[in-house]
Design a protein around this motif. Structure first.
Motif: not given
Length: 272
Positions: A19-20, A22-24, A27, A68, A71
């Motif tokens: 979830q860290h 940002g881009s779907e 991800r 983290r 990002a």
């Protein structure tokens, strides 16, 4: 997630860490890499890990730290793919750790020098064997019959593994212009401040076979956390002779998020 040997509780940690990103789209791509590489590492060694080595959660906590930190850094998707491979392969070669706590507790200077020499030998072997393992195993991690990581990503991962503990040997690596190396090293260096990392240090047996500390004694937790904090501050001097390579404050951290995570744990443990 597809079928995997990884326990459900650790799969949840993987999903939370992603979830860290940002881009779907990114991800989804990195999710496939995370699952495949983590599964290979789990089947290869993490699933059989003993207390003398580390807790099974180690790589999963390091992944969360890495994503983290990543990002907040100008890293490409390729960088992150190599970094994820690093996370799960960097500790593939087991060593019986000679810790900074043991070295600081040495009875005399001769004992301290001996321990420092043994530490250097074991860490060099740990890094070299870990890099060799990455070069051997990662090409076998496939998707659709093709290697999931390309040759450049695998070599970048292996190179990072081959040097990831160099800072603990007093070497000025990585430098600040290598943001991927910083993200990887800092993600790993934060583990001893995580409660599971402290527990791993308490559970790890000494040469006599007994745990290092009593996990039911709060003072033992605080003692090990304080020692880990000293290590993160003490080795800051690695880069003091490089005026353009500044660390944040009193620690080894040179990414904003790495320093932020450190300060959060310092406040949690009331390290001052």
């Amino acid at each position: 997630m597809t079928s995997t040997a990884i326990p459900a509780r650790l799969q949840q940690m993987l999903q939370s860490s992603l979830q860290h990103v940002g881009s779907e789209q990114e991800r989804q791509e990195l999710s496939a890499v995370v699952l495949a590489v983590a599964d290979a590492a789990w089947r290869g060694w993490i699933g059989q890990r003993t207390a003398e080595d580390n807790r099974q959660e180690h790589e999963f906590v390091v992944l969360d730290n890495f994503l983290r930190i990543a990002a907040g850094e100008p890293l490409t998707t390729t960088d992150k793919r190599a970094g994820i491979a690093f996370v799960f392969f960097h500790d593939a070669a087991f060593i019986h750790r000679i810790t900074e706590l043991e070295i600081r507790a040495a009875a005399d200077e001769a004992s301290r020098v001996r321990l420092l020499g043994l530490k250097a030998q074991q860490r060099e072997r740990h890094m070299a064997e870990g890099a060799a393992n990455a070069r051997e195993v990662l090409p076998t991690v496939t998707s659709g019959g093709q290697p999931l990581l390309n040759a450049t990503e695998i070599e970048r991962c292996a190179d990072l593994i081959a040097r990831h503990d160099a800072w603990k040997l007093g070497q000025p690596w990585p430098l600040s212009d290598d943001r991927l190396a910083l993200a990887c090293v800092e993600a790993d260096a934060l583990w001893p401040l995580h409660p599971l990392g402290v527990l791993a240090d308490l559970e790890r047996p000494t040469e006599t076979g007994v745990p290092t500390g009593d996990s039911g004694d709060p003072q033992q937790w605080q003692r090990l956390v304080a020692n880990s904090s000293v290590t993160l501050r003490e080795f800051r001097t690695n880069w003091d002779h490089l005026p353009a390579d500044k660390c944040y404050g009193e620690t080894i951290f040179r990414t904003a998020v790495g320093q932020e995570i450190y300060r959060s744990w310092a406040e949690f443990w009331r390290l001052g």
